[in-house]
Design an enzyme around this catalytic site. Structure first.
Site, PDB file in Angstrom:
ATOM      1  N   HIS A  38       0.788  -1.236   0.000  1.00 45.81           N
ATOM      2  CA  HIS A  38       0.000   0.000   0.000  1.00 45.81           C
ATOM      3  C   HIS A  38       0.817   1.282   0.000  1.00 45.81           C
ATOM      4  O   HIS A  38       0.250   2.375  -0.004  1.00 45.81           O
ATOM      5  CB  HIS A  38      -0.966   0.022   1.197  1.00 45.81           C
ATOM      6  CG  HIS A  38      -0.304   0.297   2.514  1.00 45.81           C
ATOM      7  ND1 HIS A  38       0.308  -0.682   3.248  1.00 45.81           N
ATOM      8  CD2 HIS A  38      -0.149   1.443   3.216  1.00 45.81           C
ATOM      9  CE1 HIS A  38       0.794  -0.162   4.366  1.00 45.81           C
ATOM     10  NE2 HIS A  38       0.542   1.132   4.365  1.00 45.81           N
TER      11      HIS A  38
HETATM   12  C1  UD1 Z   1      -2.336   5.770   5.709  1.00 46.06           C
HETATM   13  C2  UD1 Z   1      -1.042   6.349   6.247  1.00 46.06           C
HETATM   14  C3  UD1 Z   1       0.081   5.349   6.111  1.00 46.06           C
HETATM   15  C4  UD1 Z   1      -0.296   4.019   6.750  1.00 46.06           C
HETATM   16  C5  UD1 Z   1      -1.631   3.532   6.226  1.00 46.06           C
HETATM   17  C6  UD1 Z   1      -2.053   2.322   7.023  1.00 46.06           C
HETATM   18  C7  UD1 Z   1      -0.871   8.770   5.945  1.00 46.06           C
HETATM   19  C8  UD1 Z   1      -0.205   9.854   5.178  1.00 46.06           C
HETATM   20  N1  UD1 Z   1      -0.657   7.540   5.492  1.00 46.06           N
HETATM   21  O1  UD1 Z   1      -2.129   5.518   4.334  1.00 46.06           O
HETATM   22  O2  UD1 Z   1       1.231   5.837   6.758  1.00 46.06           O
HETATM   23  O3  UD1 Z   1       0.704   3.083   6.452  1.00 46.06           O
HETATM   24  O4  UD1 Z   1      -2.626   4.559   6.391  1.00 46.06           O
HETATM   25  O5  UD1 Z   1      -2.985   1.548   6.381  1.00 46.06           O
HETATM   26  O6  UD1 Z   1      -1.527   9.039   6.900  1.00 46.06           O
HETATM   27  N2  UD1 Z   1      -9.379   4.277   1.574  1.00 46.06           N
HETATM   28  C9  UD1 Z   1     -10.560   3.573   1.505  1.00 46.06           C
HETATM   29  N3  UD1 Z   1     -11.155   3.195   2.692  1.00 46.06           N
HETATM   30  C10 UD1 Z   1     -10.637   3.520   3.898  1.00 46.06           C
HETATM   31  C11 UD1 Z   1      -9.452   4.254   3.944  1.00 46.06           C
HETATM   32  C12 UD1 Z   1      -8.823   4.629   2.766  1.00 46.06           C
HETATM   33  O7  UD1 Z   1     -11.062   3.251   0.439  1.00 46.06           O
HETATM   34  O8  UD1 Z   1     -11.227   3.153   4.933  1.00 46.06           O
HETATM   35  C13 UD1 Z   1      -8.716   4.633   0.282  1.00 46.06           C
HETATM   36  C14 UD1 Z   1      -9.135   5.967  -0.280  1.00 46.06           C
HETATM   37  O9  UD1 Z   1      -9.142   5.845  -1.665  1.00 46.06           O
HETATM   38  C15 UD1 Z   1      -7.983   6.875   0.110  1.00 46.06           C
HETATM   39  C16 UD1 Z   1      -6.791   5.945   0.097  1.00 46.06           C
HETATM   40  O10 UD1 Z   1      -7.310   4.692   0.515  1.00 46.06           O
HETATM   41  O11 UD1 Z   1      -7.828   7.975  -0.739  1.00 46.06           O
HETATM   42  C17 UD1 Z   1      -5.670   6.374   1.005  1.00 46.06           C
HETATM   43  O12 UD1 Z   1      -6.109   6.533   2.362  1.00 46.06           O
HETATM   44  P1  UD1 Z   1      -5.294   7.469   3.382  1.00 46.06           P
HETATM   45  O13 UD1 Z   1      -5.797   7.319   4.751  1.00 46.06           O
HETATM   46  O14 UD1 Z   1      -5.199   8.870   2.835  1.00 46.06           O
HETATM   47  O15 UD1 Z   1      -3.828   6.904   3.301  1.00 46.06           O
HETATM   48  P2  UD1 Z   1      -3.340   5.405   3.345  1.00 46.06           P
HETATM   49  O16 UD1 Z   1      -2.729   5.089   2.031  1.00 46.06           O
HETATM   50  O17 UD1 Z   1      -4.415   4.533   3.875  1.00 46.06           O
HETATM   51  N1  UDP Z   2      -3.352  -5.776   9.065  1.00 48.38           N
HETATM   52  C1  UDP Z   2      -4.602  -6.389   9.169  1.00 48.38           C
HETATM   53  N2  UDP Z   2      -5.235  -6.813   8.045  1.00 48.38           N
HETATM   54  C2  UDP Z   2      -4.682  -6.694   6.803  1.00 48.38           C
HETATM   55  C3  UDP Z   2      -3.408  -6.077   6.692  1.00 48.38           C
HETATM   56  C4  UDP Z   2      -2.774  -5.623   7.840  1.00 48.38           C
HETATM   57  O1  UDP Z   2      -5.109  -6.569  10.275  1.00 48.38           O
HETATM   58  O2  UDP Z   2      -5.315  -7.115   5.826  1.00 48.38           O
HETATM   59  C5  UDP Z   2      -2.700  -5.272  10.290  1.00 48.38           C
HETATM   60  C6  UDP Z   2      -1.300  -5.759  10.525  1.00 48.38           C
HETATM   61  O3  UDP Z   2      -1.299  -6.983  11.232  1.00 48.38           O
HETATM   62  C7  UDP Z   2      -0.715  -4.623  11.362  1.00 48.38           C
HETATM   63  C8  UDP Z   2      -1.398  -3.401  10.815  1.00 48.38           C
HETATM   64  O4  UDP Z   2      -2.561  -3.867  10.145  1.00 48.38           O
HETATM   65  O5  UDP Z   2      -1.062  -4.790  12.733  1.00 48.38           O
HETATM   66  C9  UDP Z   2      -0.486  -2.679   9.862  1.00 48.38           C
HETATM   67  O6  UDP Z   2      -1.196  -1.742   9.158  1.00 48.38           O
HETATM   68  P1  UDP Z   2      -0.737  -1.187   7.738  1.00 48.38           P
HETATM   69  O7  UDP Z   2       0.131  -2.163   7.044  1.00 48.38           O
HETATM   70  O8  UDP Z   2      -1.964  -0.723   7.064  1.00 48.38           O
HETATM   71  O9  UDP Z   2       0.062   0.135   8.139  1.00 48.38           O
HETATM   72  P2  UDP Z   2       1.609   0.449   8.434  1.00 48.38           P
HETATM   73  O10 UDP Z   2       2.051  -0.430   9.543  1.00 48.38           O
HETATM   74  O11 UDP Z   2       2.354   0.244   7.157  1.00 48.38           O
HETATM   75  O12 UDP Z   2       1.597   1.893   8.788  1.00 48.38           O
END
Ligand code: UD1
Ligand code: UDP
Length: 387
Positions: free
Chosen positions: A207
Site C-alpha cells: 500500500h
Molecule cells: C495511511 C497512512 C500510512 C499508513 C496507512 C495504514 C498517511 C499519510 N498515510 O495511508 O502511513 O501506512 O494509512 O494503512 O496518513 N481508503 C478507503 N477506505 C478507507 C481508507 C482509505 O477506500 O477506509 C482509500 C481511499 O481511496 C484513500 C486511500 O485509501 O484515498 C488512502 O487513504 P489514506 O488514509 O489517505 O492513506 P493510506 O494510504 O491509507
Molecule cells: N493488518 C490487518 N489486516 C490486513 C493487513 C494488515 O489486520 O489485511 C494489520 C497488521 O497486522 C498490522 C497493521 O494492520 O497490525 C499494519 O497496518 P498497515 O500495514 O496498514 O500500516 P503500516 O504499519 O504500514 O503503517
C-alpha cells in the site's frame, strides 16, 4: 495535575488501533480517565470497526469522519475537527500514535493550544523525506512533550535532532503487546480454509504510495509478485489504496494468486502465522513477522525499522530482486541474524507507557525514564520467536 486528569487518544488509521489498544488497557488498569477520538481517516468496516472488535478497544467518544483526500485537504479537515474536539474535551494529555496524517494534525492542534502531548512510536526514521510518514514523524517528535520509543535506535535519532532525553522513554513496542494478546487466537486453519489456500502459501500486503501510486512502479511490483506466485501460492489482502492501480497492472485473482479484501486483525495475523513467506511494504507487518518468525521481504529501498533486520526476519528487496529473494527465503526459513529479538518487545510496553503517563499526570518528577523503564536483564538477550 489532579487525580481526575483526562487523557485523550487520537486514532485514525488501521495501525493506530493496534498500537493504542495496549496503552488504553494499561491506563484503564491504573484507573486513569480516558477517551478515544476517531478521526475517520480510515472508515471502511474492514479498515476500522473490525479492529475495535478484535482488539477490545472502547467505543470512541467521537468520530470526526474526515475521510480521504489530498494531504492538504485531509490534514486541513483533521486540524479543524480536532481543534473543536480538544477545545470541548479539555484533555490534560493527548496521546498520538505512529506516523499517519491524523497523528501530525493532532500534534499541531495541541501544540498551538498548549495542550501536552505524548507520541507512541517516537524516533523511528527512514531518512527518506519522500515518504509522507517521515515528515509526520519528524514534526510529531519535535512537538511532543513525552516520547515513547519502541527500539534503541530511536533514542539516538531523537538525540541527534536535539530532543531532550528526559522527555524520551524506551518502553518497547505496544504493537507487539497486541500480537501477544491475540496469540492464543491465531490459528491459520480457518482462514486458510475460508480463502481456499493450500498448506504452503505466501502472504503479500502492498500500500505504500511509492509502490502503488505510480503506474510504472505498480507494474514492476506486480510482475515481481506474479513471479513469486509461480513459486508458491500468494494471497494478497489488498489495502484500498492500491486497488485500482494494482489491478490495472495485472494484480488480479487467477492461477496461484488470490486477491482478497483487507482482513481483520485476528484473521490477518492467523494467516501470517501459518505463512511460509510474507512480502510487504507495511511498517507494522515487518515487526509482526519478526516476532512470529516468518521470513519477511520488504519491497522498499529503506526501513524506519532496521531492528527487524538486525534482530528479526526482515530483508529489504527491490521488485527486480524479489523472486530470487523469495527462493532464498523459502529455502532458508526464518533464521534471525543475531539469534536475538528486539529488546523489550515482550508484551509489556502498554503497562510501561501507562505507568509513565500516570506518573506524569500526577506531576511526579520523572528521571530519564529510558533508564528507569529499561529492565537490567532486557538488553538484547537471546529469545525465540513466538511462533
Ligand atoms: C495511511 C497512512 C500510512 C499508513 C496507512 C495504514 C498517511 C499519510 N498515510 O495511508 O502511513 O501506512 O494509512 O494503512 O496518513 N481508503 C478507503 N477506505 C478507507 C481508507 C482509505 O477506500 O477506509 C482509500 C481511499 O481511496 C484513500 C486511500 O485509501 O484515498 C488512502 O487513504 P489514506 O488514509 O489517505 O492513506 P493510506 O494510504 O491509507
Ligand atoms: N493488518 C490487518 N489486516 C490486513 C493487513 C494488515 O489486520 O489485511 C494489520 C497488521 O497486522 C498490522 C497493521 O494492520 O497490525 C499494519 O497496518 P498497515 O500495514 O496498514 O500500516 P503500516 O504499519 O504500514 O503503517
Amino acid at each position: 495535575m489532579s487525580d481526575g486528569a483526562f487523557v485523550l487518544h487520537v486514532l485514525g488509521a488501521r495501525p493506530n488501533f493496534v498500537k493504542a489498544a495496549p496503552v488504553v488497557r494499561g491506563l484503564g488498569e491504573l484507573g486513569v480517565r480516558q477517551g478515544i477520538i476517531h478521526t475517520g481517516q480510515h472508515y471502511d468496516a474492514l479498515m476500522s470497526d473490525v479492529f475495535f472488535a478484535d482488539l477490545g478497544l472502547p467505543e470512541p467518544i467521537a468520530n470526526l469522519g474526515v475521510g480521504s483526500g489530498s494531504h492538504a485537504g485531509q490534514t486541513a479537515a483533521l486540524l479543524v475537527g480536532l481543534e473543536e474536539v480538544v477545545l470541548r474535551e479539555k484533555p490534560d494529555l493527548v496521546v498520538v500514535y505512529g506516523d499517519v496524517n491524523s497523528t501530525l494534525a493532532a500534534i499541531l492542534v495541541c501544540s498551538k493550544l498548549h495542550i501536552p502531548t505524548a507520541h507512541v512510536e517516537a524516533g523511528l526514521r527512514s531518512f527518506d523525506r519522500g515518504m509522507p510518514e517521515e515528515v509526520n514523524r519528524v514534526v510529531t517528535d519535535a512537538l511532543s512533550d513525552l516520547l515513547f520509543a519502541t527500539s534503541p535506535d530511536a533514542l539516538s535519532h531523537l538525540a541527534n535532532e536535539g530532543v531532550d532525553p528526559a522527555r524520551v522513554h524506551l518502553v518497547g513496542n505496544p504493537m507487539i503487546d497486541s500480537l501477544f494478546s491475540a496469540l492464543p487466537l491465531l490459528d491459520p486453519e480457518p482462514v486458510r480454509a475460508r480463502l481456499g489456500l493450500p498448506a504452503e502459501y505466501a502472504v503479500a500486503t502492498l500500500h505504500r504510495p511509492a509502490n502503488v501510486d505510480d503506474p510504472e512502479a505498480a507494474r514492476e511490483l506486480v510482475d515481481a509478485v506474479l513471479d513469486v506466485s509461480r513459486r508458491i501460492p500468494v494471497v494478497v489482502p489488498l489495502h484500498p489504496r492500491g486497488r485500482e492501480r494494482l489491478a490495472a497492472a495485472g494484480l488480479v485473482t487467477g492461477g496461484n494468486l488470490s486477491i482478497v479484501d483487507p482482513l481483520g486483525y485476528v484473521e490477518f495475523l492467523s494467516l501470517v502465522r501459518g505463512a511460509k513467506l510474507v512480502v510487504t511494504d507495511s511498517g507494522g507487518v515487518q515487526e509482526e513477522t519478526t516476532m512470529l518468525g516468518v521470513p519477511c521481504l520488504t519491497v522498499r529501498p529503506n526501513t524506519e525499522r532496521p531492528i527487524t533486520i538486525t534482530h528479526g526476519t526482515n530483508r529489504l528487496v527491490t521488485p527486480a530482486l524479489l523472486p530470487a529473494a523469495a527462493d532464498k527465503a523459502l529455502a532458508d526459513g526464518s533464521a534471525t541474524p543475531s539469534g536475538e529479538l528486539p529488546p523489550l518487545w515482550d508484551g509489556a510496553a502498554g503497562p510501561r507507557i501507562a505507568k509513565v503517563i500516570a506518573a506524569w499526570l500526577k506531576g511526579d518528577n520523572l528521571s530519564p525514564a529510558s533508564q528507569a523503564v529499561f529492565p537490567q536483564n532486557s538488553s538484547f538477550g537471546a529469545a525465540s520467536a513466538v511462533r
